[in-house]
Each structure stands twice: as C-alpha cells, then as structure tokens.
Design an enzyme around this catalytic site. Structure first.
Site, mmCIF file in Angstrom:
data_model
loop_
_atom_site.group_PDB
_atom_site.id
_atom_site.type_symbol
_atom_site.label_atom_id
_atom_site.label_comp_id
_atom_site.label_asym_id
_atom_site.label_seq_id
_atom_site.Cartn_x
_atom_site.Cartn_y
_atom_site.Cartn_z
ATOM 1 N N GLU B 31 50.244 53.811 40.461
ATOM 2 C CA GLU B 31 49.336 54.791 41.059
ATOM 3 C C GLU B 31 50.056 55.480 42.216
ATOM 4 O O GLU B 31 50.560 54.811 43.119
ATOM 5 C CB GLU B 31 48.083 54.078 41.575
ATOM 6 C CG GLU B 31 47.315 53.385 40.468
ATOM 7 C CD GLU B 31 46.331 52.350 40.983
ATOM 8 O OE1 GLU B 31 46.047 52.340 42.192
ATOM 9 O OE2 GLU B 31 45.853 51.546 40.168
ATOM 10 N N GLU B 62 44.876 48.743 36.960
ATOM 11 C CA GLU B 62 46.028 47.842 37.090
ATOM 12 C C GLU B 62 46.340 47.104 35.797
ATOM 13 O O GLU B 62 47.504 46.916 35.442
ATOM 14 C CB GLU B 62 45.791 46.857 38.238
ATOM 15 C CG GLU B 62 46.003 47.446 39.628
ATOM 16 C CD GLU B 62 44.843 48.307 40.107
ATOM 17 O OE1 GLU B 62 43.779 48.298 39.434
ATOM 18 O OE2 GLU B 62 44.978 48.987 41.135
ATOM 19 N N PHE B 85 48.638 47.463 46.334
ATOM 20 C CA PHE B 85 48.450 46.447 47.378
ATOM 21 C C PHE B 85 48.243 45.093 46.693
ATOM 22 O O PHE B 85 47.690 45.024 45.584
ATOM 23 C CB PHE B 85 47.231 46.761 48.254
ATOM 24 C CG PHE B 85 47.467 47.859 49.244
ATOM 25 C CD1 PHE B 85 47.997 47.591 50.508
ATOM 26 C CD2 PHE B 85 47.172 49.171 48.921
ATOM 27 C CE1 PHE B 85 48.229 48.610 51.408
ATOM 28 C CE2 PHE B 85 47.399 50.200 49.822
ATOM 29 C CZ PHE B 85 47.930 49.920 51.073
ATOM 30 N N GLY B 87 46.114 42.760 47.035
ATOM 31 C CA GLY B 87 44.766 42.417 46.598
ATOM 32 C C GLY B 87 44.296 43.210 45.397
ATOM 33 O O GLY B 87 43.206 42.958 44.874
ATOM 34 N N TYR B 90 44.723 41.624 41.019
ATOM 35 C CA TYR B 90 43.866 40.735 40.221
ATOM 36 C C TYR B 90 43.347 41.361 38.926
ATOM 37 O O TYR B 90 43.238 40.657 37.921
ATOM 38 C CB TYR B 90 42.727 40.162 41.075
ATOM 39 C CG TYR B 90 43.262 39.477 42.317
ATOM 40 C CD1 TYR B 90 44.143 38.408 42.227
ATOM 41 C CD2 TYR B 90 42.931 39.930 43.596
ATOM 42 C CE1 TYR B 90 44.672 37.800 43.353
ATOM 43 C CE2 TYR B 90 43.449 39.327 44.733
ATOM 44 C CZ TYR B 90 44.319 38.263 44.607
ATOM 45 O OH TYR B 90 44.851 37.673 45.723
ATOM 46 N N HIS B 131 43.981 44.244 51.333
ATOM 47 C CA HIS B 131 45.239 44.948 51.591
ATOM 48 C C HIS B 131 46.263 44.067 52.306
ATOM 49 O O HIS B 131 47.279 44.580 52.768
ATOM 50 C CB HIS B 131 45.001 46.186 52.466
ATOM 51 C CG HIS B 131 44.339 47.331 51.758
ATOM 52 N ND1 HIS B 131 43.063 47.271 51.291
ATOM 53 C CD2 HIS B 131 44.792 48.571 51.441
ATOM 54 C CE1 HIS B 131 42.744 48.425 50.728
ATOM 55 N NE2 HIS B 131 43.779 49.226 50.790
#
Lengths: 411, 329
Positions: B31, B62, B85, B87, B90, B131
């Site tokens: 991205e 993602e 980032f 986080g 996942y 983040h």
C-alpha cells in the site's frame, strides 16, 4: 432479481436480525436459482436431463458456436473423463472406508463442472484447486495415484505442480484464490497475455466452492484480479452445501451476480451439463488470455455425497433433495446426448467401463503399496537452505532412534 | 557511493534499489509504495526509476498483498511486500503461516517461495494503536519462515539484499523509530556484506555481562553499556540480527565468556523471543552461569496509548536495573 429488490432484501435482513421471517426476509437462493427445476433463465444450458439438445436462447447463444464446433471425438473425450473421474472418486471413497485413506472428499455429482473446466484449459494455463478437484487434476494429467498421498497421510501433496500446471490442493478455504491471481499477474507481467499467439497466451483458473465465496481471500482475489486485469477465471462450484450449511447461510446475492460488483462478468452455468461448462469455461479463458480480463463462473451443481468421509449429510438434508439431483446426473445426460447424435457406439461405452475398472484397480494397488515415508525425511524440505535448528533436531532424532537399535530394539 | 553515511531508511532504500538493479524478477508491492514511496519513504523514488510494473501500489488488503505475492513467486518472481505497520499484518497472518511458511515443505521441495515480507516494527514514535507492536515471536514460532531484523543502515542495506536473494521466505522487521536517525556506520555500497544474513554480531565487547538485543533495542543497549562503563562495568552487547534461526553459537560464546545474560526486547516478555533464548542458554550454558538469565521487555499488556510508551518500552535505566540484579548474584 432487480437492484431494487436486492436493496429491499438488504433492508429486510437488517430489520429481521438473524432470523428473517419468510414474509419479510430475503429470497432464498434456492428460489433465485430455480432450485429443483432448472428454471433460472440466466443459467447457461445446452442439454436437458435426458441429454436432449436445448434450443439456442438468449442465455446460451454466446457459447453456442463453441458447442457446435465440438466433434464426436470431443464428446467421447469428455464422456470418458466423466466416467473415469467418477470411478477414481469412488475408489478413493472405498479406500477410505477400508482404512487405506484417512479422509476422502468426494466429487460425486460435480464431474461435469470439473471436466468441462478442466478440458477448457490449455497445457500452459495454470489451475489452482481447493481439495475436491480430482476431475480437474485428471484433465491436467496428474496421475490419480498422486492425489492419495495427502489423504493417506504420507505427504501434503506429492506432485510437482509445475509438471502439469496444477497447483497443490489447498485445505484452508480460499487461500488459493489469491495465489491464482498472483500467478496470473505474473503471466501478464511476463507479456504472456494478449499477444494473439495461442502457444504463448496463458490464463489461470481458480477453483473454490460456494462456502469459499464467503472468505475474505476470495473477495480480495476478485479485487486484485479486477484492478490488475489479471488473466484469471474464478470457477465456483456451487454444490449448495458447505458441509452442513446451505447457500442461504453463505450469500443473499448468488456469486455469479456478485462478480459485476467487482467489475467483471459473472456467468451462471448448469454445472451438471458438461457441454455448457466446457463452453463457458473456454469462452472465459479465451477472454482472459486475450487480455479482456477476469470472469467468474458459477457452476450450479450438487454434491451427491458427503462433504468428506467424516461427514453425515443425513443430519442436515433430505433424501428427497438428493433423489431430485440424481435425475440431473451428468453422465446420464452426456450419454443421452451422444446417443442422440450418434457420437459413439456401444463398443466405445463398454471400452470406457473396462478402462475404469483398470484404473480403479491401479489406484487401489498404488494406494495399498504406497510406502510410509522414511522417518528422517520428516525434516526434509522445511527450508531451501541450511537451517541450524532443523539440522540439530534431525541429528537429535536420529541419535534417539539409534539408541533403540544399540539396545537391540527396532530402530 | 562507497563510504556513504546513511540513515536506516536510506540504507534500506539503497538495498532495495541494488536488488532491483541486479535481478529484474525483484518486484515491490504494497500500500502506497509507489508514488508516495511508502508511509516511511523506504521505497521512495523506486517506482519512478523502475516503473509501476515493478513497484506496485496494491489494494488495501494485506491478505491479498501476501497471497498475490505467493502467486507471483510461484511464477518465478521475487516479490518484496511492505506491510505498512506491524499491527496491520494480522489480516495476512493466515497467508503467512498457512501458505508462505509451508509451501516448500508441502510441495516436497518442488516449489520455492522467495518472498520477503517487510514489516516496520516497534514503538517509540507516539503513534495510535496498532502502529507500534513487536510481533516477531508469532513468526519466529512458525516453522518454514526465516525472521530477521536490522538495527543500522549498513545492515539494512546488506540484509535486505541478502533476504531478497534467499530462496526461503523471510520476514524482515525494520525498527521504525530508527528509520530516520543518522547512521553511525558507513556503507560501502560496492563492497560485500560483512556477515551472513543469519549471523549475530558482537557490537560491543565486554566481560561482566552480555546484553542480547535486536532491532530498536540495540541502540538502547549500547547507551546502557556506555553508562555502565562510567560505573566501571564492562558490558558486552550482541545484536542478534536473526531471530529464526537464532545464531546460538555467537550467543553461547558471549554468555560463556561473561557468565551473565540479560535479554532486551520491546515485545512483551511472556512467550517472547527472550523466553526462547533464556531456555536455550540454560540448556547449553548452565554450568557457566553466575546468575539467572534475565529479561527486559514490554509489559504483558497490549501496546498502551502512546503517553504510556516511555514506561512500557525498555529504557536505558530498566536495562541497567536488570544488569544490577544480574551482577548482584
């Protein structure tokens, strides 16, 4: 179903929480499809349940030429595939029941969907299956014995995907849809799309079931394919049951209608009609290879058996429903069509049955004789390059077993 | 360009550029990696120079990014994907642990997956939630993956190229709070890497105790060692660099020499990298130890709001406090 009707359904859904009443809730997909009666005017069909060639109509007209160009030899190839694939599948089921396999996901009832799609693929196209695509594997030239390893528990695949351009089975639902799109992006990046050279242009076909359409990966794959114009054909075998859950638990809008929302066409095809599945798949693949973008094909079919040998469909569906679908059997339909057109004689049909017996015996023997893997190979191929932890554990494992040998036991 | 002193961000950028120059099959995707150059500008200028077919802005998905990269790798490409980032990884976790990690093994070695997944990691930048996480243990726990992290510009430059050259999938953690700090070391861009990708490095020699650290904590530990030196304590600092596989010989050699070990990382300590390293040390160095192996890390809570992060993250003082406890034995 019009857009207004769809919006109305969505509102009703929200108001009705999780249990919409029959009066206010969405139209069950079974009504949209014409569940038992082949009434959906948007479904591409070429032969009826008895094999009679249907008239050309607005829905099947775009594919009629492909069917008309099919020769007697083509028909015989497809018929042979249908029979052999069914027999291989039956052998897999029997081997599980006899304790030779730990599990078997039967394709019974879905032969026409898989053979039609499989025969539409060219050698240099690539197929990404779920775990029930034994018929596609057969059409790709994957020896049926190779499918048994993972279900016997000796490996997680057992074939070289690049030999037949047929990827390994994928158990986590939907993962492979993205792999297919990525591979198709690679085809486009290589310039092997839209050249007009049939020996060069390639496409990818990604297989999943109706349950798979609920997964995030399925939907992300559609997004990626659309925005990259990747030469991908999504082939959804709607066999109507995701283990025990019917279509009503998976979607309100049927998958073929959903494709439009992602920006490319969706086609509903009678998944028990091998001429229709072949024609629709060939058309979509031709378009993908020529650079016209992805297509989603929904093959409307029925899983005649259990989800896998661990399943008990009598707990969640009626035998009456199964009986209705028996009448739509793809082999019966194809044979009827061939008889009407004099595509083959009795000698041919007898020869195919005999070949099925031979292949079944071969598969059975291969399964029974499949050796357990040598124990140290458990550590093989975890990494392409040296990995100290894996090597240390391999040595530890070997030393542990060597200890038994030194004590006079079995290593 | 030899002898250039770069920030970590520039070092990584130069490493990506060099890899793309060397191998036309290397493609970047993620991205905002194109015109923007990534939210941290790690891919800045690369799309302009290599084209949007090699530096691809992707949909914001993602799992889609990683899953599509798997397909590209199967087609013969060497994708390098950016997860914006820590986080945000996942949604791609399923693809990474179910598919990326297992593809080579489940194909009995027929298929290779040369894929690098770049994850800016860790806290200390005052960011909002999701983040600032340190999720390396999830990936180190997964067989089939290799997990590395850099702490300086030179390592960023070389390790990135080495990761891209690997035929195994590599999770590449980049300490985001160190991205834009001026580099301490010079990069000889025309030279050769000093170490292999899976080698730890003793960045400061010492004799009284070993600080084992990686990524953003290397600088903190070096500062702690400097402060300790003023009190007459001579600390050794080992930058692990590789988290899976661990460079156990380098770790053990240092611990056998100093007889004391303190493991420092930003991640929560419970079932973290420190737990694994401590277990390995007690297995291999039990009779060499003068003190229990100690850990300094984040508390076992989700990464807190940023106003707490100075307390949550290991600081120089918390590291020194652990050293005191070790030396008290």
């Amino acid at each position: 179903m019009s857009d207004n009707e769809v919006a109305g359904h969505a509102r009703s859904r929200m108001e009705g929480a999780f249990q919409p009443s029959p009066e206010s809730g969405p139209t069950p997909p079974s009504q949209i499809y014409g569940h038992f009666s082949d009434e959906n005017p948007e479904m591409v069909q070429f032969v009826d349940a008895d094999g009679n060639r249907l008239d050309t109509n607005e829905t099947n007209a775009p594919y009629a030429q492909i069917v008309e160009e099919m020769t007697s030899e083509d028909a015989r190839i497809i018929y042979r595939d249908l029979v052999l694939v069914r027999r291989i599948d039956a052998e897999g089921f029997a081997l599980q029941r006899q304790g030779e396999l730990g599990l078997w996901p039967s394709l019974l009832g879905q032969e026409a969907a898989q053979v039609g799609a499989g025969r539409a693929l060219r050698d240099h196209d690539y197929a990404f299956p779920g775990y029930r695509e034994h018929g596609v594997a057969w059409c790709r030239g994957v020896p049926p014995e190779n499918l048994l390893g993972m279900f016997r528990g000796v490996n997680h695949g057992g074939w070289d995907s690049n030999e037949n351009n047929f990827h390994l089975y994928t158990i986590v639902i939907g993962n492979q849809m993205l792999h297919a799109v990525g591979y198709a992006m690679g085809i486009a990046a290589d310039g092997d799309m839209g050249t007009g050279d049939p020996d060069r242009d390639a496409a990818v076909m990604a297989f999943t079931g109706d349950g798979g359409t609920s997964q995030g990966d399925f939907n992300e794959a559609l997004v990626f394919a659309a925005v990259t114009n990747a030469p991908t054909v999504f082939f959804v075998q709607n066999n109507q049951w995701a283990i025990s859950e019917p279509n009503e638990k998976q979607f309100i809008i049927p998958p073929y209608q959903r494709a439009r929302g992602f920006g490319f066409p969706g086609v509903l095809v009678d998944g028990n009609d091998p001429l229709a599945t072949y024609a629709v798949a060939k058309d979509a693949l031709d378009k993908a290879r020529s650079g016209q973008g992805p297509t989603l094909i929904e093959a409307y079919t029925y899983r005649m058996g259990a989800h896998t040998t661990s399943d008990d469909p009598s707990k969640y569906r009626s035998s009456a429903e199964v009986e209705i679908w028996k009448e739509k059997d793809p082999i019966k339909r194809m044979r009827g069509f061939m008889a009407e057109r004099n595509h083959a004689d009795e000698e041919f049909f007898a020869a195919v049955d005999a070949e099925a017996d031979e292949i079944a015996a071969r598969v059975r023997k291969a399964c029974q004789e499949m050796p357990d893997p040598e124990l140290p190979t458990m550590f093989d191929h975890q990494y392409t390059e040296y990995h100290p932890l894996v090597e240390a554990e391999r040595e530890e494992f070997l030393a542990y077993h060597a200890g038994f040998a030194e004590e006079g036991g079995q290593a | 360009m030899s002898g250039t002193r770069l920030s970590l961000a520039k070092g990584l950028n130069a490493g990506l550029r060099r890899a793309m120059e060397k191998d036309p099959k290397v493609v970047l995707m993620g991205e905002d990696v194109g015109k923007l150059g990534g939210v941290f500008r790690i891919t800045e200028g690369l799309q302009k120079d290599f084209g949007d077919h090699r530096v691809m802005d992707t949909p914001l998905a993602e799992s889609g990014i990683v899953g599509a990269a798997v397909g590209l790798a199967l087609r013969g490409y060497r994708p390098v994907v950016e997860i914006q980032f820590d986080g945000f990884v996942y949604p791609a976790f399923d693809q990474i642990v179910s598919q990326v990690a297992k593809m080579h093994a489940r194909s009995l070695g027929h298929l290779k997956l040369p894929l690098v997944i770049r994850i800016p990691c860790g806290g200390g930048i005052g960011a909002v939630e999701h983040h600032s996480e340190s999720n390396e243990a999830y990936f180190a726990h997964t067989a089939g993956l290799r997990v590395v992290t850099c702490s300086n510009a030179a390592d960023g430059y070389w390790m990135m190229q080495q990761a891209i050259e690997s035929d195994d999938p590599v999770i590449f953690f980049e300490p985001k709070r160190r991205y834009h700090e001026r580099g301490e070391t010079e990069i000889d861009e025309g030279g050769t890497p000093e170490l292999g990708l899976y080698d730890a490095r003793v960045v400061r020699e010492g004799s009284d105790a070993t600080l084992l650290c990686y990524g953003p904590m290397v600088k903190t530990c070096l500062q702690a060692a400097e402060a300790a030196a003023e009190e007459g304590r001579n600390l050794e600092v080992v930058d692990l660099r590789t988290l899976s596989p661990l460079d156990l010989p380098t770790i053990m050699e240092s611990v056998k020499k100093t007889r004391r070990a303190v493991i420092v990382h930003e991640a929560q300590t419970f079932v973290g990298m420190g737990a694994e390293i401590a277990a390995r040390i007690q297995e291999e160095c039990f009779y060499h130890l003068e003190a229990p192996v100690l850990r300094v890390g984040g508390y076992n809570i989700p990464y807190p709001p940023s106003r707490f992060e100075e307390e949550f993250l290991p600081t120089l003082d918390r590291v020194l406090d652990a050293v005191d406890r070790s030396l008290a034995h």
